[in-house]
Design a protein around this motif. Structure first.
Motif, mmCIF file in Angstrom:
data_model
loop_
_atom_site.group_PDB
_atom_site.id
_atom_site.type_symbol
_atom_site.label_atom_id
_atom_site.label_comp_id
_atom_site.label_asym_id
_atom_site.label_seq_id
_atom_site.Cartn_x
_atom_site.Cartn_y
_atom_site.Cartn_z
ATOM 1 N N CYS A 191 0.867 -1.173 0.000
ATOM 2 C CA CYS A 191 0.000 0.000 0.000
ATOM 3 C C CYS A 191 0.905 1.225 0.000
ATOM 4 O O CYS A 191 1.749 1.367 0.893
ATOM 5 C CB CYS A 191 -0.898 0.005 1.227
ATOM 6 S SG CYS A 191 -1.832 1.559 1.417
ATOM 7 N N THR A 211 -8.064 -6.923 7.221
ATOM 8 C CA THR A 211 -8.033 -5.463 7.315
ATOM 9 C C THR A 211 -6.840 -5.022 8.154
ATOM 10 O O THR A 211 -6.623 -5.535 9.252
ATOM 11 C CB THR A 211 -9.323 -4.915 7.953
ATOM 12 O OG1 THR A 211 -10.438 -5.285 7.134
ATOM 13 C CG2 THR A 211 -9.279 -3.394 8.067
ATOM 14 N N VAL A 217 -5.576 5.371 8.409
ATOM 15 C CA VAL A 217 -5.776 4.668 7.141
ATOM 16 C C VAL A 217 -6.129 3.214 7.409
ATOM 17 O O VAL A 217 -5.527 2.574 8.276
ATOM 18 C CB VAL A 217 -4.491 4.718 6.282
ATOM 19 C CG1 VAL A 217 -4.724 4.063 4.929
ATOM 20 C CG2 VAL A 217 -4.017 6.138 6.110
ATOM 21 N N THR A 218 -7.086 2.694 6.660
ATOM 22 C CA THR A 218 -7.338 1.251 6.667
ATOM 23 C C THR A 218 -7.333 0.738 5.238
ATOM 24 O O THR A 218 -7.722 1.445 4.302
ATOM 25 C CB THR A 218 -8.690 0.880 7.318
ATOM 26 O OG1 THR A 218 -9.757 1.478 6.579
ATOM 27 C CG2 THR A 218 -8.745 1.309 8.768
ATOM 28 N N VAL A 219 -6.868 -0.485 5.088
ATOM 29 C CA VAL A 219 -6.972 -1.180 3.803
ATOM 30 C C VAL A 219 -7.548 -2.560 4.078
ATOM 31 O O VAL A 219 -7.104 -3.258 4.996
ATOM 32 C CB VAL A 219 -5.618 -1.266 3.062
ATOM 33 C CG1 VAL A 219 -4.552 -1.974 3.884
ATOM 34 C CG2 VAL A 219 -5.795 -1.936 1.707
ATOM 35 N N HIS A 240 -9.352 1.035 0.196
ATOM 36 C CA HIS A 240 -8.577 1.956 1.024
ATOM 37 C C HIS A 240 -9.516 3.027 1.567
ATOM 38 O O HIS A 240 -10.339 3.574 0.821
ATOM 39 C CB HIS A 240 -7.492 2.660 0.203
ATOM 40 C CG HIS A 240 -6.440 1.761 -0.352
ATOM 41 N ND1 HIS A 240 -6.540 1.177 -1.599
ATOM 42 C CD2 HIS A 240 -5.249 1.364 0.155
ATOM 43 C CE1 HIS A 240 -5.459 0.450 -1.829
ATOM 44 N NE2 HIS A 240 -4.658 0.556 -0.787
ATOM 45 N N GLN A 241 -9.360 3.348 2.856
ATOM 46 C CA GLN A 241 -10.124 4.432 3.470
ATOM 47 C C GLN A 241 -9.202 5.240 4.379
ATOM 48 O O GLN A 241 -8.228 4.700 4.912
ATOM 49 C CB GLN A 241 -11.306 3.887 4.273
ATOM 50 C CG GLN A 241 -12.320 3.139 3.430
ATOM 51 C CD GLN A 241 -13.526 2.706 4.246
ATOM 52 O OE1 GLN A 241 -14.521 3.423 4.337
ATOM 53 N NE2 GLN A 241 -13.437 1.531 4.842
ATOM 54 N N LEU A 256 -4.097 7.006 -2.287
ATOM 55 C CA LEU A 256 -3.601 5.680 -1.924
ATOM 56 C C LEU A 256 -3.825 4.696 -3.063
ATOM 57 O O LEU A 256 -4.784 4.819 -3.825
ATOM 58 C CB LEU A 256 -4.312 5.163 -0.669
ATOM 59 C CG LEU A 256 -4.310 6.090 0.546
ATOM 60 C CD1 LEU A 256 -5.117 5.478 1.677
ATOM 61 C CD2 LEU A 256 -2.891 6.375 1.002
ATOM 62 N N THR A 257 -2.945 3.705 -3.162
ATOM 63 C CA THR A 257 -3.149 2.630 -4.128
ATOM 64 C C THR A 257 -2.358 1.416 -3.680
ATOM 65 O O THR A 257 -1.504 1.487 -2.793
ATOM 66 C CB THR A 257 -2.730 3.049 -5.548
ATOM 67 O OG1 THR A 257 -3.277 2.127 -6.501
ATOM 68 C CG2 THR A 257 -1.210 3.087 -5.716
ATOM 69 N N ASN A 258 -2.668 0.292 -4.311
ATOM 70 C CA ASN A 258 -1.879 -0.921 -4.106
ATOM 71 C C ASN A 258 -0.887 -1.059 -5.254
ATOM 72 O O ASN A 258 -1.186 -0.714 -6.395
ATOM 73 C CB ASN A 258 -2.782 -2.147 -4.040
ATOM 74 C CG ASN A 258 -1.987 -3.426 -3.886
ATOM 75 O OD1 ASN A 258 -1.666 -4.102 -4.857
ATOM 76 N ND2 ASN A 258 -1.626 -3.750 -2.648
ATOM 77 N N GLN A 264 -5.903 5.127 -8.912
ATOM 78 C CA GLN A 264 -5.592 6.270 -8.056
ATOM 79 C C GLN A 264 -6.096 7.577 -8.651
ATOM 80 O O GLN A 264 -6.694 7.598 -9.731
ATOM 81 C CB GLN A 264 -4.084 6.353 -7.855
ATOM 82 C CG GLN A 264 -3.298 6.547 -9.159
ATOM 83 C CD GLN A 264 -1.802 6.687 -8.918
ATOM 84 O OE1 GLN A 264 -1.078 5.719 -8.794
ATOM 85 N NE2 GLN A 264 -1.348 7.932 -8.866
ATOM 86 N N ARG A 312 -11.914 7.340 0.044
ATOM 87 C CA ARG A 312 -12.171 5.956 -0.365
ATOM 88 C C ARG A 312 -11.529 5.691 -1.719
ATOM 89 O O ARG A 312 -11.584 6.529 -2.622
ATOM 90 C CB ARG A 312 -13.673 5.671 -0.488
ATOM 91 C CG ARG A 312 -14.414 5.523 0.828
ATOM 92 C CD ARG A 312 -15.909 5.358 0.576
ATOM 93 N NE ARG A 312 -16.209 4.155 -0.198
ATOM 94 C CZ ARG A 312 -16.460 2.968 0.331
ATOM 95 N NH1 ARG A 312 -16.451 2.814 1.653
ATOM 96 N NH2 ARG A 312 -16.738 1.928 -0.436
#
Length: 302
Positions: free
Chosen positions: A57, A113, A131-133, A146-147, A158-160, A268, A291
């Motif tokens: 992330c 998560t 941040v949570t993913v 992503h939040q 954010l991105t993976n 993104q 989000r």
């Protein structure tokens, strides 16, 4: 490092609490053999010396930012730069931090998560950001959500950064790629957006119709329309595995590294949005929730 594996009838997913990294995505190829579609290391400790952001992330801001600073209102925030470029959140970014495992389940809708609390002015960014993913398996689809929330105005993107490898070939040249976009961001020699949006028509960047990747190496932000429609598809005739991508984000950065037989789909906002007023806003305010919801679906195609 803590490793978590979840699976269903279609996908086996392994993640790490370091960088919220995707270490392994196992799916069956056309011969029924398991194939890992994520480039990574077998030994988790090896990620500590990785500089490719394998499976991580990335944030607070994915992609490149110019000028070594950005402004929010009348305040300028200096950020780390190398040769005029701030990349993927700075010197460490989120991909080189330990995240907290919040929850995981291997039952009806398997998911895991992670949470990361980024303190005010970490890497120069204002605000305490939470941040949570969440990685969730929905039949043959990997959903990534992503939040983020903040207590001060800040910029977020954010991105993976998984490098997808759909077969064991030495290059990705024979894979078939389709990108449903007719425009891209024009970039300079440092791959920073100039602010101009250009057509892909009659250029090597035109993948509106499926074609072999060939020896073209992309590191290209495509302009897309966020929707439930598929934005990109890549298929390996060798393995029979096909990956399709959809997202609620306005850009899809497609990266085919010159020294890895892989492809990244970075869903993104536009790179350099903090310093490009004509780009979609990346500003996150207190009381709002950022989000990024993206879907990666695996099929078998003869």
């Amino acid at each position: 490092m803590q490793q978590v594996t979840i699976n269903n009838a279609y996908i086996r997913l392994t993640t790490l609490d370091y960088g919220a990294i995707i270490q392994e995505i196992l799916v069956a190829d056309k011969n029924g053999n398991p194939h890992n579609c994520a480039v990574g290391f077998e030994a988790a400790e090896d990620y500590k010396t990785d500089h490719r952001f394998l499976g991580a992330c990335v944030g607070r801001f994915a992609g490149r930012i110019s000028k070594g600073h950005f402004n929010i209102g009348n305040t300028s925030y200096p950020i780390y730069e190398h040769d005029g470029v701030h990349l993927h959140g700075g010197q460490k970014g989120f991909g080189r931090r330990f995240w907290k495992l919040l929850d995981h389940s291997d039952e009806k809708k398997p998911h895991v998560t992670y949470q990361y609390k980024s303190p005010h002015l970490e890497e120069g960014y204002p605000g305490n950001l939470i941040v949570t993913v969440t990685y969730q398996l929905l039949e043959n689809t990997l959903k990534i959500l992503h939040q983020a929330t903040t207590d001060l105005p800040t910029v977020v993107n954010l991105t993976n950064h998984t490098y997808f490898r759909l077969d064991n070939a030495a290059t990705q040249n024979e894979q078939i790629l389709q990108i449903r976009s007719d425009k891209r961001l024009l970039t300079d020699e440092k791959l920073l957006p100039t602010g101009e949006i250009v057509s892909v028509e009659n250029t090597a960047f035109d993948f509106r119709e499926p074609k072999k990747i060939g020896d073209l190496r992309l590191d290209t932000p495509y302009v897309v329309i966020p929707s439930e429609e598929t934005l990109a598809v890549v298929h390996s005739p060798r393995s029979g595995i096909q990956l399709s991508v959809r997202s609620d984000q306005p850009a899809l950065v497609v990266f085919t590294p010159p020294d890895l037989p892989a492809i990244c789909f970075e869903t993104q906002n536009f790179p350099d949005a903090p310093n490009q007023p004509s780009f979609p806003s990346c500003l996150l305010l207190p009381g709002e929730t950022y989000r990024n919801e993206s879907f990666f679906t695996f099929h078998l195609v003869p």
